[in-house]
Design a protein around this motif. Structure first.
Motif, PDB file in Angstrom:
ATOM      1  N   GLU A 177      25.295   1.182   5.971  1.00  0.00           N
ATOM      2  CA  GLU A 177      25.744   2.022   6.986  1.00  0.00           C
ATOM      3  C   GLU A 177      24.948   2.607   5.128  1.00  0.00           C
ATOM      4  O   GLU A 177      25.060   2.545   4.028  1.00  0.00           O
ATOM      5  CB  GLU A 177      27.167   2.158   6.076  1.00  0.00           C
ATOM      6  N   LYS A 178      25.281   4.351   5.562  1.00  0.00           N
ATOM      7  CA  LYS A 178      24.601   5.449   4.593  1.00  0.00           C
ATOM      8  C   LYS A 178      25.120   5.245   2.751  1.00  0.00           C
ATOM      9  O   LYS A 178      24.213   4.939   2.210  1.00  0.00           O
ATOM     10  CB  LYS A 178      24.787   6.631   4.934  1.00  0.00           C
ATOM     11  N   ASP A 179      26.404   4.845   2.965  1.00  0.00           N
ATOM     12  CA  ASP A 179      27.135   4.582   1.415  1.00  0.00           C
ATOM     13  C   ASP A 179      26.176   3.190   0.859  1.00  0.00           C
ATOM     14  O   ASP A 179      25.827   3.539   0.416  1.00  0.00           O
ATOM     15  CB  ASP A 179      28.465   4.933   1.525  1.00  0.00           C
ATOM     16  N   LEU A 180      26.461   2.347   1.997  1.00  0.00           N
ATOM     17  CA  LEU A 180      25.137   0.901   1.310  1.00  0.00           C
ATOM     18  C   LEU A 180      24.310   1.511   0.968  1.00  0.00           C
ATOM     19  O   LEU A 180      23.432   0.429   0.493  1.00  0.00           O
ATOM     20  CB  LEU A 180      25.511  -0.309   2.134  1.00  0.00           C
ATOM     21  N   SER A 181      23.191   1.248   2.036  1.00  0.00           N
ATOM     22  CA  SER A 181      21.730   1.974   1.591  1.00  0.00           C
ATOM     23  C   SER A 181      21.550   2.775   0.547  1.00  0.00           C
ATOM     24  O   SER A 181      20.264   2.739   0.015  1.00  0.00           O
ATOM     25  CB  SER A 181      20.936   2.341   2.569  1.00  0.00           C
ATOM     26  N   SER A 182      22.435   3.609   0.226  1.00  0.00           N
ATOM     27  CA  SER A 182      22.209   4.039  -1.158  1.00  0.00           C
ATOM     28  C   SER A 182      22.193   3.088  -2.684  1.00  0.00           C
ATOM     29  O   SER A 182      21.563   3.829  -3.224  1.00  0.00           O
ATOM     30  CB  SER A 182      23.507   5.608  -1.207  1.00  0.00           C
ATOM     31  N   ILE A 183      23.389   2.194  -2.554  1.00  0.00           N
ATOM     32  CA  ILE A 183      23.140   0.780  -3.474  1.00  0.00           C
ATOM     33  C   ILE A 183      22.412   0.453  -3.008  1.00  0.00           C
ATOM     34  O   ILE A 183      21.669   0.501  -4.266  1.00  0.00           O
ATOM     35  CB  ILE A 183      24.393   0.502  -3.260  1.00  0.00           C
ATOM     36  N   GLY A 184      21.536   0.257  -2.379  1.00  0.00           N
ATOM     37  CA  GLY A 184      20.158  -0.588  -1.962  1.00  0.00           C
ATOM     38  C   GLY A 184      18.917   0.057  -3.000  1.00  0.00           C
ATOM     39  O   GLY A 184      18.182  -0.443  -3.158  1.00  0.00           O
ATOM     40  N   ALA A 185      19.166   1.346  -2.490  1.00  0.00           N
ATOM     41  CA  ALA A 185      18.138   2.055  -2.567  1.00  0.00           C
ATOM     42  C   ALA A 185      17.753   2.628  -4.958  1.00  0.00           C
ATOM     43  O   ALA A 185      16.655   2.160  -5.218  1.00  0.00           O
ATOM     44  CB  ALA A 185      18.375   3.269  -2.271  1.00  0.00           C
ATOM     45  N   MET A 186      19.088   2.826  -5.031  1.00  0.00           N
ATOM     46  CA  MET A 186      19.632   1.829  -6.238  1.00  0.00           C
ATOM     47  C   MET A 186      19.072   0.899  -7.561  1.00  0.00           C
ATOM     48  O   MET A 186      18.091   0.862  -8.204  1.00  0.00           O
ATOM     49  CB  MET A 186      21.024   2.383  -6.890  1.00  0.00           C
ATOM     50  N   PHE A 187      19.157  -0.317  -6.352  1.00  0.00           N
ATOM     51  CA  PHE A 187      18.422  -0.927  -7.267  1.00  0.00           C
ATOM     52  C   PHE A 187      16.699  -1.505  -6.536  1.00  0.00           C
ATOM     53  O   PHE A 187      15.763  -1.525  -6.984  1.00  0.00           O
ATOM     54  CB  PHE A 187      19.384  -2.589  -6.401  1.00  0.00           C
ATOM     55  N   GLU A 188      16.776  -0.726  -5.163  1.00  0.00           N
ATOM     56  CA  GLU A 188      14.863  -0.506  -5.847  1.00  0.00           C
ATOM     57  C   GLU A 188      14.164   0.160  -6.201  1.00  0.00           C
ATOM     58  O   GLU A 188      13.308   0.303  -6.699  1.00  0.00           O
ATOM     59  CB  GLU A 188      15.129  -0.392  -4.150  1.00  0.00           C
ATOM     60  N   THR A 189      15.197   1.048  -6.853  1.00  0.00           N
ATOM     61  CA  THR A 189      14.498   2.414  -8.006  1.00  0.00           C
ATOM     62  C   THR A 189      14.995   2.007  -8.943  1.00  0.00           C
ATOM     63  O   THR A 189      14.470   2.534 -10.473  1.00  0.00           O
ATOM     64  CB  THR A 189      14.813   4.038  -7.637  1.00  0.00           C
ATOM     65  N   ASN A 190      15.242   0.376  -9.483  1.00  0.00           N
ATOM     66  CA  ASN A 190      15.659   0.395 -10.775  1.00  0.00           C
ATOM     67  C   ASN A 190      16.603   1.243 -11.493  1.00  0.00           C
ATOM     68  O   ASN A 190      16.500   0.862 -12.614  1.00  0.00           O
ATOM     69  CB  ASN A 190      14.902  -0.221 -11.296  1.00  0.00           C
ATOM     70  N   LYS A 191      17.619   1.598 -11.254  1.00  0.00           N
ATOM     71  CA  LYS A 191      19.435   2.315 -11.581  1.00  0.00           C
ATOM     72  C   LYS A 191      19.863   1.521 -11.690  1.00  0.00           C
ATOM     73  O   LYS A 191      20.464   2.302 -12.733  1.00  0.00           O
ATOM     74  CB  LYS A 191      19.364   3.752 -10.311  1.00  0.00           C
ATOM     75  N   PRO A 246      16.955  -9.813  -1.830  1.00  0.00           N
ATOM     76  CA  PRO A 246      17.611 -10.531  -3.322  1.00  0.00           C
ATOM     77  C   PRO A 246      16.914 -10.370  -4.524  1.00  0.00           C
ATOM     78  O   PRO A 246      17.847 -10.007  -5.550  1.00  0.00           O
ATOM     79  CB  PRO A 246      17.855 -11.892  -2.573  1.00  0.00           C
ATOM     80  N   ASN A 247      15.286 -10.193  -4.803  1.00  0.00           N
ATOM     81  CA  ASN A 247      15.044 -10.555  -5.900  1.00  0.00           C
ATOM     82  C   ASN A 247      15.914  -9.127  -7.072  1.00  0.00           C
ATOM     83  O   ASN A 247      15.345  -9.158  -7.837  1.00  0.00           O
ATOM     84  CB  ASN A 247      13.222 -11.133  -5.573  1.00  0.00           C
ATOM     85  N   LEU A 248      15.994  -8.513  -6.352  1.00  0.00           N
ATOM     86  CA  LEU A 248      15.930  -7.373  -6.841  1.00  0.00           C
ATOM     87  C   LEU A 248      17.344  -7.327  -7.499  1.00  0.00           C
ATOM     88  O   LEU A 248      17.180  -6.669  -8.650  1.00  0.00           O
ATOM     89  CB  LEU A 248      16.077  -6.349  -5.670  1.00  0.00           C
ATOM     90  N   ILE A 249      18.163  -7.505  -6.632  1.00  0.00           N
ATOM     91  CA  ILE A 249      19.919  -8.203  -7.892  1.00  0.00           C
ATOM     92  C   ILE A 249      19.084  -9.492  -8.249  1.00  0.00           C
ATOM     93  O   ILE A 249      20.177  -9.636 -10.111  1.00  0.00           O
ATOM     94  CB  ILE A 249      20.305  -8.811  -6.804  1.00  0.00           C
ATOM     95  N   ILE A 250      18.321 -10.418  -8.398  1.00  0.00           N
ATOM     96  CA  ILE A 250      18.114 -11.420  -9.550  1.00  0.00           C
ATOM     97  C   ILE A 250      17.504 -11.236 -10.556  1.00  0.00           C
ATOM     98  O   ILE A 250      17.857 -11.705 -11.780  1.00  0.00           O
ATOM     99  CB  ILE A 250      17.549 -12.795  -8.750  1.00  0.00           C
ATOM    100  N   ASN A 251      17.033 -10.303 -10.280  1.00  0.00           N
ATOM    101  CA  ASN A 251      16.132  -9.539 -11.834  1.00  0.00           C
ATOM    102  C   ASN A 251      17.029  -8.534 -12.888  1.00  0.00           C
ATOM    103  O   ASN A 251      17.171  -8.713 -13.544  1.00  0.00           O
ATOM    104  CB  ASN A 251      15.359  -8.835 -11.525  1.00  0.00           C
TER     105      ASN A 251
END
Length: 106
Positions: free
Chosen positions: A12-26, A78-83
């Motif tokens: 869902e959009k709310d969860l994909s926004s969290i994913g985007a935060m991981f992807e942009t190192n926020k 998952p490597n984004l979370i592990i990092n």
């Protein structure tokens, strides 16, 4: 590396926004996501809220399975979370290893 993108059921959009935060190192600490849709994440992870809070505060307590489930839920590698977990816990781990080495040399 496996492809962990959740192609069958995008988040869902709310969860994909969290994913985007991981992807942009926020996300610098796992606890940074504590206020971001916790009820939804807790239900999807299949853990209770107290356990979720404990793991966010001390992320080395996340199991591999929980990290993989979270990555799938957020539709990220998952490597984004592990990092994030590694960077957050590295000093604590180095300290524990140093203490254990000191015990061995006694």
């Amino acid at each position: 590396m496996a492809n962990w993108k959740n192609n069958n059921n995008s988040p869902e959009k709310d969860l994909s926004s969290i994913g985007a935060m991981f992807e942009t190192n926020k996300i610098k600490k796992m606890y940074d996501i504590s206020e971001l849709y916790p009820t939804k994440i807790i239900k999807l992870l299949g853990i209770n809220s107290e356990r979720y809070s404990v793991k966010l505060a001390d992320p080395e307590k996340f199991t591999v399975s929980e990290i993989l489930r979270l990555a799938y839920i957020l539709n990220i590698d998952p490597n984004l979370i592990i990092n994030v977990i590694q960077a957050e816990t590295e000093k604590k781990i180095i300290s524990k290893i140093s203490v254990n080495r000191a015990k061995q040399t006694r």
